[in-house]
Design a protein around this motif. Structure first.
Motif, PDB file in Angstrom:
ATOM      1  N   GLN A 240      36.549  28.191  45.072  1.00 39.96           N
ATOM      2  CA  GLN A 240      37.045  28.347  43.708  1.00 39.96           C
ATOM      3  C   GLN A 240      36.559  29.665  43.132  1.00 39.96           C
ATOM      4  O   GLN A 240      35.355  29.938  43.100  1.00 39.96           O
ATOM      5  CB  GLN A 240      36.585  27.183  42.831  1.00 39.96           C
ATOM      6  CG  GLN A 240      37.105  25.833  43.276  1.00 39.96           C
ATOM      7  CD  GLN A 240      36.758  24.727  42.298  1.00 39.96           C
ATOM      8  OE1 GLN A 240      36.328  24.991  41.178  1.00 39.96           O
ATOM      9  NE2 GLN A 240      36.958  23.486  42.713  1.00 39.96           N
ATOM     10  N   LEU A 241      37.514  30.475  42.675  1.00 40.47           N
ATOM     11  CA  LEU A 241      37.220  31.755  42.041  1.00 40.47           C
ATOM     12  C   LEU A 241      37.803  31.748  40.633  1.00 40.47           C
ATOM     13  O   LEU A 241      38.870  31.172  40.383  1.00 40.47           O
ATOM     14  CB  LEU A 241      37.808  32.919  42.843  1.00 40.47           C
ATOM     15  CG  LEU A 241      37.314  33.071  44.284  1.00 40.47           C
ATOM     16  CD1 LEU A 241      38.076  34.188  44.985  1.00 40.47           C
ATOM     17  CD2 LEU A 241      35.819  33.342  44.325  1.00 40.47           C
ATOM     18  N   GLU A 242      37.097  32.372  39.728  1.00 36.40           N
ATOM     19  CA  GLU A 242      37.535  32.411  38.335  1.00 36.40           C
ATOM     20  C   GLU A 242      38.511  33.567  38.126  1.00 36.40           C
ATOM     21  O   GLU A 242      38.286  34.690  38.588  1.00 36.40           O
ATOM     22  CB  GLU A 242      36.331  32.571  37.410  1.00 36.40           C
ATOM     23  CG  GLU A 242      36.638  32.444  35.945  1.00 36.40           C
ATOM     24  CD  GLU A 242      36.874  31.013  35.509  1.00 36.40           C
ATOM     25  OE1 GLU A 242      37.494  30.798  34.458  1.00 36.40           O
ATOM     26  OE2 GLU A 242      36.430  30.098  36.239  1.00 36.40           O
ATOM     27  N   LEU A 243      39.591  33.281  37.412  1.00 39.72           N
ATOM     28  CA  LEU A 243      40.555  34.304  37.011  1.00 39.72           C
ATOM     29  C   LEU A 243      40.363  34.584  35.526  1.00 39.72           C
ATOM     30  O   LEU A 243      40.466  33.672  34.698  1.00 39.72           O
ATOM     31  CB  LEU A 243      41.992  33.847  37.280  1.00 39.72           C
ATOM     32  CG  LEU A 243      42.410  33.687  38.741  1.00 39.72           C
ATOM     33  CD1 LEU A 243      43.868  33.255  38.825  1.00 39.72           C
ATOM     34  CD2 LEU A 243      42.204  34.982  39.517  1.00 39.72           C
ATOM     35  N   VAL A 265      44.974  40.401  34.037  1.00 42.10           N
ATOM     36  CA  VAL A 265      45.112  41.786  34.484  1.00 42.10           C
ATOM     37  C   VAL A 265      44.493  41.920  35.873  1.00 42.10           C
ATOM     38  O   VAL A 265      43.337  41.541  36.096  1.00 42.10           O
ATOM     39  CB  VAL A 265      44.441  42.748  33.492  1.00 42.10           C
ATOM     40  CG1 VAL A 265      44.553  44.186  33.988  1.00 42.10           C
ATOM     41  CG2 VAL A 265      45.071  42.611  32.111  1.00 42.10           C
ATOM     42  N   ILE A 266      45.268  42.446  36.804  1.00 36.77           N
ATOM     43  CA  ILE A 266      44.806  42.638  38.178  1.00 36.77           C
ATOM     44  C   ILE A 266      44.121  43.992  38.263  1.00 36.77           C
ATOM     45  O   ILE A 266      44.768  45.042  38.161  1.00 36.77           O
ATOM     46  CB  ILE A 266      45.977  42.543  39.164  1.00 36.77           C
ATOM     47  CG1 ILE A 266      46.677  41.175  39.039  1.00 36.77           C
ATOM     48  CG2 ILE A 266      45.498  42.759  40.588  1.00 36.77           C
ATOM     49  CD1 ILE A 266      47.884  41.030  39.921  1.00 36.77           C
ATOM     50  N   ASP A 267      42.808  43.984  38.412  1.00 31.97           N
ATOM     51  CA  ASP A 267      42.022  45.204  38.530  1.00 31.97           C
ATOM     52  C   ASP A 267      41.026  45.044  39.676  1.00 31.97           C
ATOM     53  O   ASP A 267      41.184  44.163  40.526  1.00 31.97           O
ATOM     54  CB  ASP A 267      41.317  45.517  37.202  1.00 31.97           C
ATOM     55  CG  ASP A 267      40.516  44.323  36.684  1.00 31.97           C
ATOM     56  OD1 ASP A 267      40.341  43.355  37.451  1.00 31.97           O
ATOM     57  OD2 ASP A 267      40.062  44.353  35.528  1.00 31.97           O
ATOM     58  N   THR A 268      40.024  45.903  39.683  1.00 28.29           N
ATOM     59  CA  THR A 268      39.056  45.878  40.775  1.00 28.29           C
ATOM     60  C   THR A 268      38.229  44.587  40.794  1.00 28.29           C
ATOM     61  O   THR A 268      37.733  44.186  41.838  1.00 28.29           O
ATOM     62  CB  THR A 268      38.110  47.082  40.666  1.00 28.29           C
ATOM     63  OG1 THR A 268      37.498  47.082  39.356  1.00 28.29           O
ATOM     64  CG2 THR A 268      38.888  48.380  40.838  1.00 28.29           C
ATOM     65  N   LYS A 269      38.086  43.927  39.653  1.00 27.42           N
ATOM     66  CA  LYS A 269      37.318  42.689  39.582  1.00 27.42           C
ATOM     67  C   LYS A 269      38.166  41.462  39.867  1.00 27.42           C
ATOM     68  O   LYS A 269      37.638  40.355  39.941  1.00 27.42           O
ATOM     69  CB  LYS A 269      36.665  42.553  38.210  1.00 27.42           C
ATOM     70  CG  LYS A 269      35.683  43.662  37.872  1.00 27.42           C
ATOM     71  CD  LYS A 269      35.085  43.462  36.494  1.00 27.42           C
ATOM     72  CE  LYS A 269      34.107  44.570  36.149  1.00 27.42           C
ATOM     73  NZ  LYS A 269      33.524  44.377  34.792  1.00 27.42           N
ATOM     74  N   SER A 270      39.465  41.623  39.985  1.00 31.28           N
ATOM     75  CA  SER A 270      40.361  40.488  40.190  1.00 31.28           C
ATOM     76  C   SER A 270      40.400  40.089  41.663  1.00 31.28           C
ATOM     77  O   SER A 270      40.339  40.946  42.556  1.00 31.28           O
ATOM     78  CB  SER A 270      41.771  40.839  39.712  1.00 31.28           C
ATOM     79  OG  SER A 270      42.692  39.828  40.056  1.00 31.28           O
ATOM     80  N   PRO A 271      40.514  38.796  41.967  1.00 36.66           N
ATOM     81  CA  PRO A 271      40.695  38.384  43.367  1.00 36.66           C
ATOM     82  C   PRO A 271      42.008  38.860  43.964  1.00 36.66           C
ATOM     83  O   PRO A 271      42.170  38.849  45.178  1.00 36.66           O
ATOM     84  CB  PRO A 271      40.647  36.850  43.292  1.00 36.66           C
ATOM     85  CG  PRO A 271      39.951  36.538  42.005  1.00 36.66           C
ATOM     86  CD  PRO A 271      40.322  37.635  41.069  1.00 36.66           C
ATOM     87  N   PHE A 272      42.964  39.273  43.119  1.00 32.66           N
ATOM     88  CA  PHE A 272      44.257  39.768  43.586  1.00 32.66           C
ATOM     89  C   PHE A 272      44.281  41.292  43.684  1.00 32.66           C
ATOM     90  O   PHE A 272      45.352  41.883  43.617  1.00 32.66           O
ATOM     91  CB  PHE A 272      45.373  39.302  42.651  1.00 32.66           C
ATOM     92  CG  PHE A 272      45.561  37.810  42.630  1.00 32.66           C
ATOM     93  CD1 PHE A 272      45.579  37.082  43.795  1.00 32.66           C
ATOM     94  CD2 PHE A 272      45.705  37.136  41.429  1.00 32.66           C
ATOM     95  CE1 PHE A 272      45.738  35.718  43.785  1.00 32.66           C
ATOM     96  CE2 PHE A 272      45.871  35.764  41.404  1.00 32.66           C
ATOM     97  CZ  PHE A 272      45.891  35.053  42.585  1.00 32.66           C
ATOM     98  N   TYR A 273      43.118  41.915  43.822  1.00 39.82           N
ATOM     99  CA  TYR A 273      43.053  43.373  43.841  1.00 39.82           C
ATOM    100  C   TYR A 273      43.837  43.960  45.006  1.00 39.82           C
ATOM    101  O   TYR A 273      44.469  45.014  44.881  1.00 39.82           O
ATOM    102  CB  TYR A 273      41.586  43.798  43.895  1.00 39.82           C
ATOM    103  CG  TYR A 273      41.361  45.286  43.960  1.00 39.82           C
ATOM    104  CD1 TYR A 273      41.824  46.131  42.963  1.00 39.82           C
ATOM    105  CD2 TYR A 273      40.670  45.854  45.025  1.00 39.82           C
ATOM    106  CE1 TYR A 273      41.610  47.490  43.018  1.00 39.82           C
ATOM    107  CE2 TYR A 273      40.442  47.208  45.096  1.00 39.82           C
ATOM    108  CZ  TYR A 273      40.920  48.021  44.086  1.00 39.82           C
ATOM    109  OH  TYR A 273      40.718  49.376  44.145  1.00 39.82           O
ATOM    110  N   ASP A 274      43.812  43.303  46.152  1.00 38.80           N
ATOM    111  CA  ASP A 274      44.519  43.811  47.329  1.00 38.80           C
ATOM    112  C   ASP A 274      45.788  43.011  47.629  1.00 38.80           C
ATOM    113  O   ASP A 274      46.291  43.049  48.756  1.00 38.80           O
ATOM    114  CB  ASP A 274      43.598  43.789  48.548  1.00 38.80           C
ATOM    115  CG  ASP A 274      42.991  42.410  48.792  1.00 38.80           C
ATOM    116  OD1 ASP A 274      43.194  41.523  47.932  1.00 38.80           O
ATOM    117  OD2 ASP A 274      42.320  42.226  49.828  1.00 38.80           O
TER     118      ASP A 274
END
Length: 496
Positions: A240-243, A265-274
């Motif tokens: 589980q990761l926090e969004l 917002v998808i940024d460097t701290k987001s799990p969706f960064y890549d």
């Protein structure tokens, strides 16, 4: 199409939509094989607890919560069964007292005083108990003062009946007033969308409230469920990761009067960064959305849940606006609540976009000038020149001409370029700046800096260290004759 262009503008041309209610015909997308979800769309968690062993006794320790959590059919069955057993048990107790005393055989004797009047058999004893328990009191059957055991049983019946009523009726009331039904009027969009918003790649979904009553202190949270393997080789099936949906800015606190679009917002701290459009076709993840708030009418806390799998996230889509201004009020069109339209969106991940931006941008100089507040622009230019020029000089001259080898006073003198009146065009740039500075005394015994001299520049060379005086030649003219042969040849090649 013309209506949509008029509504959204020419820059937002609708290509396709994800809902049939939007009025556009599109070929149905290819559906992936349906996989097991952790949380259903209606919020139910697909988790079953097995092999509890002796831990099942813990459910009986919290019997009230166990009954509330049961399904309605089991609640009704337990409700009817409990009352039926209690009534039959108490009626049997009254019948036993009448049987032991012999009241059943002497009930029609007018001179005999029974324990309970007009109780001849078990049905009459059952009716007496119902009349007493329900406080009906027809007056035909009643307890007499000649039966102390009947009085004790009557007190026990009253206490037991109050406990059973409080337990079962309270259980039914709590189950009927549970805020789970309030969650039925909280809507989530069928799909989530990824597109650009405010120049940033953003994950979006929509929430709405169908009732006019508000959700007090409404707050939303998002969890990303994804399997991964740690560097140590441990496999985590449901990590589980926090969004972040605005926790730092307070955007997670909702004023849920009209439908709102929740953004991550998808940024460097987001799990969706890549995460890119291509990689999303092979990824497997689930986004769990949790909406919590207090029901305004009852004051009870309500929680609504839903989830989005990877095939329910639409890349390059945006939600239709659903709010329009009418005469004196705002109207919400829930027919377009789930509808989306396609917008231009780069198919690359944020990581790939940043790497492409770095490769396409010109090479930037290292930020050596930001190390202190007192550095001047001249020092920055000098640093860049030293990187190219000093590496070509001999080691000894590099130490002489290097900035680290100069005295601190000369470093301060090198920034006063506005007072330069003479030019040493044949000298290296560093010597030009050094030799053009008015004289400053470097007497360590005096400990004080002398005032700026108004005499010719040629006198200032005398104030330099002996090694630099030999290089500068003590004058302001051409000094190639005083330079070493290697430096003189390099200097002539540089200014030819």
């Amino acid at each position: 199409m013309s209506a949509l262009r008029k509504k959204f503008g020419d820059d937002y041309q609708v290509v396709t939509t994800s809902s049939s209610g939007s009025g556009f015909n599109q070929p149905p997308p290819e559906k992936k094989r349906k996989r097991q979800r952790f949380v259903d769309k209606n919020g139910r968690c697909n988790v079953q607890h097995g092999n509890l062993g002796g831990e099942t006794s813990r459910y009986l320790s919290d019997l009230f919560t166990t009954l509330v959590d049961l399904k309605w059919r089991w609640n009704l069955f337990i409700f009817i069964l409990t009352y039926t057993v209690a009534w039959l048990f108490m009626a049997s107790m009254w019948w036993c007292i009448a049987y032991i005393r012999g009241d059943l055989n002497k009930a029609h004797n007018d001179k005999y005083t029974p324990c309970v009047a007009n109780v001849y058999n078990f049905p009459s004893a059952f009716l007496f108990f119902i009349e007493t328990e329900a406080t009906i009191g027809y007056g035909y059957r009643y307890i007499t003062d000649k039966c102390p055991e009947g009085i004790i049983l009557f007190l026990f019946q009253s206490i037991l009946g109050s406990i059973v009523d409080a337990f079962l009726i309270g259980c039914m009331f709590i189950k009927m007033s549970q805020p789970k039904k309030r969650a039925e009027t909280l809507m989530f969009s069928e799909h989530a969308a990824i597109s650009m918003r405010d120049g940033k790649l953003t994950l979006m979904f929509r929430v709405g409230n169908l009732r006019n009553s508000h959700m007090v202190s409404a707050q939303i949270r998002c969890k990303l469920l994804k399997s991964r393997q740690t560097p140590e080789g441990e496999f985590l099936p449901l990590d589980q990761l926090e969004l972040d949906v605005g926790f730092s800015t307070g955007a997670d606190q909702l004023f849920l009067v009209s439908p709102l679009t929740i953004c991550h917002v998808i940024d460097t701290k987001s799990p969706f960064y890549d995460l890119s459009q291509r990689s999303m076709q092979t990824e497997q993840f689930e986004i769990v959305v949790i909406l919590e708030g207090i029901v305004e009418t009852t004051g009870m806390t309500c929680q609504a849940r839903t989830s989005y799998t990877e095939d329910e996230v639409l890349w390059g889509h945006r939600f239709f606006p659903v709010i329009s201004l009418e005469e004196g009020f705002f109207k919400v069109d829930y027919s377009q609540f789930h509808a989306t339209f396609e917008v231009p969106t780069p198919p690359y991940s944020v990581k790939e976009q940043e790497e492409a931006l770095l490769l396409s941008s010109p090479l930037m100089a290292p930020s050596l000038c930001n190390s202190g507040e007192k550095n001047s622009s001249l020092d920055c230019l000098e640093t860049l020149e030293d990187n190219d020029s000093t590496t070509k000089l001999p080691t000894k001259l590099q130490k002489i001409t290097g900035r680290d080898g100069l005295p601190k006073k000369l470093l301060r003198m090198s920034s006063t370029t506005s007072e330069m009146t003479y030019s040493f065009g044949d000298l290296p740039m560093k010597l030009q700046r050094i030799s053009s500075v008015p004289g400053v005394s470097d007497d360590k015994h005096a400990g004080k800096a002398s005032k700026i001299s108004s005499e010719p520049i040629s006198k200032s060379v005398a104030d330099l260290p002996p090694k630099l005086q030999r290089l500068a030649g003590g004058g302001g003219g051409r000094m190639d004759g005083h330079l070493p042969p290697k430096l003189r040849k390099m200097n002539s090649d540089r200014f030819t």
